[in-house]
Design a protein around this motif. Structure first.
Motif, PDB file in Angstrom:
ATOM      1  N   ALA A   1       0.813  -1.223   0.000  1.00 15.39           N
ATOM      2  CA  ALA A   1       0.000   0.000   0.000  1.00 15.39           C
ATOM      3  C   ALA A   1       0.842   1.267   0.000  1.00 15.39           C
ATOM      4  CB  ALA A   1      -0.932  -0.001   1.211  1.00 15.39           C
ATOM      5  N   ALA A   2       2.103   1.168   0.358  1.00 17.47           N
ATOM      6  CA  ALA A   2       2.968   2.347   0.448  1.00 17.47           C
ATOM      7  C   ALA A   2       3.233   2.972  -0.916  1.00 17.47           C
ATOM      8  CB  ALA A   2       4.292   1.989   1.125  1.00 17.47           C
ATOM      9  N   GLY A   3       2.943   2.238  -1.968  1.00 12.17           N
ATOM     10  CA  GLY A   3       3.182   2.753  -3.314  1.00 12.17           C
ATOM     11  C   GLY A   3       4.622   2.527  -3.739  1.00 12.17           C
ATOM     12  N   GLY A   4       4.846   2.569  -5.009  1.00 13.13           N
ATOM     13  CA  GLY A   4       6.185   2.326  -5.521  1.00 13.13           C
ATOM     14  C   GLY A   4       6.534   0.856  -5.463  1.00 13.13           C
ATOM     15  N   ASP A   5       7.791   0.574  -5.636  1.00 14.29           N
ATOM     16  CA  ASP A   5       8.280  -0.799  -5.641  1.00 14.29           C
ATOM     17  C   ASP A   5       8.525  -1.252  -4.210  1.00 14.29           C
ATOM     18  OD1 ASP A   5       9.574  -3.199  -5.977  1.00 14.29           O
ATOM     19  OD2 ASP A   5      11.249  -2.381  -7.129  1.00 14.29           O
ATOM     20  N   PRO A   6       7.808  -2.294  -3.747  1.00 12.09           N
ATOM     21  CA  PRO A   6       8.010  -2.745  -2.372  1.00 12.09           C
ATOM     22  C   PRO A   6       9.333  -3.501  -2.178  1.00 12.09           C
ATOM     23  CG  PRO A   6       6.486  -4.193  -3.472  1.00 12.09           C
ATOM     24  CD  PRO A   6       6.778  -3.052  -4.430  1.00 12.09           C
ATOM     25  N   GLY A   7       9.985  -3.870  -3.275  1.00 15.09           N
ATOM     26  CA  GLY A   7      11.246  -4.590  -3.172  1.00 15.09           C
ATOM     27  C   GLY A   7      11.082  -6.094  -3.144  1.00 15.09           C
ATOM     28  N   PHE A   8       9.859  -6.565  -3.315  1.00 14.81           N
ATOM     29  CA  PHE A   8       9.586  -7.998  -3.361  1.00 14.81           C
ATOM     30  C   PHE A   8       8.392  -8.245  -4.268  1.00 14.81           C
ATOM     31  CE2 PHE A   8       7.188  -6.335   0.249  1.00 14.81           C
ATOM     32  CZ  PHE A   8       5.913  -6.846   0.044  1.00 14.81           C
ATOM     33  N   VAL A   9       8.213  -9.505  -4.652  1.00 14.85           N
ATOM     34  CA  VAL A   9       7.042  -9.910  -5.418  1.00 14.85           C
ATOM     35  C   VAL A   9       6.268 -10.917  -4.572  1.00 14.85           C
ATOM     36  CG1 VAL A   9       8.240 -11.783  -6.648  1.00 14.85           C
ATOM     37  CG2 VAL A   9       6.219 -10.749  -7.656  1.00 14.85           C
ATOM     38  N   VAL A  10       4.947 -10.843  -4.643  1.00 20.28           N
ATOM     39  CA  VAL A  10       4.082 -11.766  -3.914  1.00 20.28           C
ATOM     40  C   VAL A  10       3.681 -12.881  -4.865  1.00 20.28           C
ATOM     41  CG1 VAL A  10       1.903 -11.995  -2.664  1.00 20.28           C
ATOM     42  CG2 VAL A  10       3.229  -9.888  -2.461  1.00 20.28           C
ATOM     43  N   LEU A  11       3.797 -14.122  -4.405  1.00 22.84           N
ATOM     44  CA  LEU A  11       3.495 -15.282  -5.236  1.00 22.84           C
ATOM     45  C   LEU A  11       2.417 -16.141  -4.589  1.00 22.84           C
ATOM     46  CD1 LEU A  11       5.773 -17.425  -7.310  1.00 22.84           C
ATOM     47  CD2 LEU A  11       4.379 -18.595  -5.616  1.00 22.84           C
ATOM     48  N   ASP A  12       1.336 -16.361  -5.313  1.00 21.72           N
ATOM     49  CA  ASP A  12       0.244 -17.237  -4.887  1.00 21.72           C
ATOM     50  C   ASP A  12       0.530 -18.619  -5.454  1.00 21.72           C
ATOM     51  OD1 ASP A  12      -2.251 -18.687  -4.903  1.00 21.72           O
ATOM     52  OD2 ASP A  12      -3.303 -16.786  -4.656  1.00 21.72           O
ATOM     53  N   SER A  13       0.722 -19.594  -4.576  1.00 18.26           N
ATOM     54  CA  SER A  13       1.115 -20.932  -5.003  1.00 18.26           C
ATOM     55  C   SER A  13      -0.059 -21.904  -5.108  1.00 18.26           C
ATOM     56  CB  SER A  13       2.153 -21.494  -4.020  1.00 18.26           C
ATOM     57  OG  SER A  13       1.579 -21.674  -2.734  1.00 18.26           O
ATOM     58  N   ARG A  14      -1.285 -21.397  -5.039  1.00 17.70           N
ATOM     59  CA  ARG A  14      -2.479 -22.249  -5.046  1.00 17.70           C
ATOM     60  C   ARG A  14      -2.923 -22.617  -6.456  1.00 17.70           C
ATOM     61  NH1 ARG A  14      -6.765 -18.956  -2.467  1.00 17.70           N
ATOM     62  NH2 ARG A  14      -5.773 -17.373  -3.753  1.00 17.70           N
ATOM     63  N   SER A  15      -3.938 -23.444  -6.524  1.00 16.64           N
ATOM     64  CA  SER A  15      -4.498 -23.883  -7.803  1.00 16.64           C
ATOM     65  C   SER A  15      -5.179 -22.733  -8.536  1.00 16.64           C
ATOM     66  CB  SER A  15      -5.532 -24.988  -7.562  1.00 16.64           C
ATOM     67  OG  SER A  15      -6.676 -24.432  -6.903  1.00 16.64           O
ATOM     68  N   THR A  16      -5.458 -22.935  -9.803  1.00 23.74           N
ATOM     69  CA  THR A  16      -6.163 -21.930 -10.599  1.00 23.74           C
ATOM     70  C   THR A  16      -7.560 -21.679 -10.038  1.00 23.74           C
ATOM     71  OG1 THR A  16      -4.895 -22.490 -12.555  1.00 23.74           O
ATOM     72  CG2 THR A  16      -6.999 -21.361 -12.919  1.00 23.74           C
TER      73      THR A  16
ATOM     74  N   HIS B   1      -7.441 -13.600  -4.793  1.00 23.53           N
ATOM     75  CA  HIS B   1      -5.987 -13.507  -4.647  1.00 23.53           C
ATOM     76  C   HIS B   1      -5.595 -12.065  -4.343  1.00 23.53           C
ATOM     77  CE1 HIS B   1      -6.902 -12.892  -8.945  1.00 23.53           C
ATOM     78  NE2 HIS B   1      -5.979 -11.946  -8.857  1.00 23.53           N
ATOM     79  N   ILE B   2      -4.384 -11.910  -3.853  1.00 27.71           N
ATOM     80  CA  ILE B   2      -3.869 -10.595  -3.513  1.00 27.71           C
ATOM     81  C   ILE B   2      -3.620  -9.806  -4.799  1.00 27.71           C
ATOM     82  CG2 ILE B   2      -1.893  -9.377  -2.507  1.00 27.71           C
ATOM     83  CD1 ILE B   2      -1.650 -11.729  -0.530  1.00 27.71           C
ATOM     84  N   PRO B   3      -4.107  -8.568  -4.877  1.00 23.04           N
ATOM     85  CA  PRO B   3      -3.872  -7.758  -6.074  1.00 23.04           C
ATOM     86  C   PRO B   3      -2.377  -7.634  -6.375  1.00 23.04           C
ATOM     87  CG  PRO B   3      -5.504  -6.707  -4.673  1.00 23.04           C
ATOM     88  CD  PRO B   3      -4.914  -7.855  -3.883  1.00 23.04           C
ATOM     89  N   GLY B   4      -2.021  -7.874  -7.623  1.00 25.89           N
ATOM     90  CA  GLY B   4      -0.637  -7.755  -8.055  1.00 25.89           C
ATOM     91  C   GLY B   4       0.196  -9.008  -7.848  1.00 25.89           C
ATOM     92  N   ALA B   5      -0.372 -10.023  -7.204  1.00 26.95           N
ATOM     93  CA  ALA B   5       0.375 -11.261  -6.975  1.00 26.95           C
ATOM     94  C   ALA B   5       0.618 -11.984  -8.298  1.00 26.95           C
ATOM     95  CB  ALA B   5      -0.388 -12.180  -6.020  1.00 26.95           C
ATOM     96  N   VAL B   6       1.686 -12.757  -8.316  1.00 27.17           N
ATOM     97  CA  VAL B   6       1.990 -13.647  -9.437  1.00 27.17           C
ATOM     98  C   VAL B   6       1.366 -14.997  -9.097  1.00 27.17           C
ATOM     99  CG1 VAL B   6       3.859 -14.881 -10.614  1.00 27.17           C
ATOM    100  CG2 VAL B   6       4.144 -12.470 -10.001  1.00 27.17           C
TER     101      VAL B   6
END
Length: 157
Positions: free
Chosen positions: A42-57, A64-69
């Motif tokens: 929520a802070a805006g800009g690049d958080p310095g990490f990527v969020v990955l959802d490892s669940r099924s389709t 899922h979390i907005p912006g997650a891979v």
């Protein structure tokens, strides 16, 4: 003199303060909580990490979390290189505390050379803390559960 057996909590002696510090520092290197991930995003800009959802389709489509891979754990070995940069830390999540999918995904990524943390609480606690999420039908948000988010979305820690 009568000696009573220690209670179950103290039957095994606590770690020394130095041992405890090593353990908890290591734990924080491997874990992030939902509130901290949400605040960084929520802070805006690049958080310095990527969020990955490892669940099924099917689970991804439910929410899922907005912006997650989206990268199911079983596909990590063949697809991680196409979706992720090894220089960017990855925060994995799955359904919730009763699921070890995020742990398995973090292990698979670490074995491929990625820096990883697991998001404690997973998607379940993301929703329970009242953060916005996306579904196949569009954005959603539920009211925060007062048991998980008693201080305006924060654990109060």
């Amino acid at each position: 003199m009568t000696t009573t057996a220690p209670n179950p909590v103290l039957r095994i002696a606590p770690a020394t303060p130095a041992q405890a510090a090593v353990h908890f520092r290591a734990s924080l290197r491997l874990h992030a909580d939902v509130f901290d991930v949400a605040a960084a995003l929520a802070a805006g800009g690049d958080p310095g990490f990527v969020v990955l959802d490892s669940r099924s389709t099917e689970s991804w489509d439910q929410g899922h979390i907005p912006g997650a891979v989206h990268l199911p754990t079983a596909l990590i070995p063949e697809r991680a290189e196409d979706l992720l940069d090894t220089s960017v830390p990855v925060v994995t999540y799955c359904w919730g505390p009763g699921c070890n999918g995020a742990t398995r995904a973090a292990l698979a990524l670490a074995e491929l050379g990625y820096q990883v943390k697991e998001m404690l609480g997973g998607f379940e606690y993301w929703v329970r803390e009242g953060f916005a999420y996306e579904t196949w039908q569009g954005p959603e948000r539920r009211a925060a559960d007062p048991l998980t988010a008693p201080v305006a979305g924060a654990c109060g820690c």
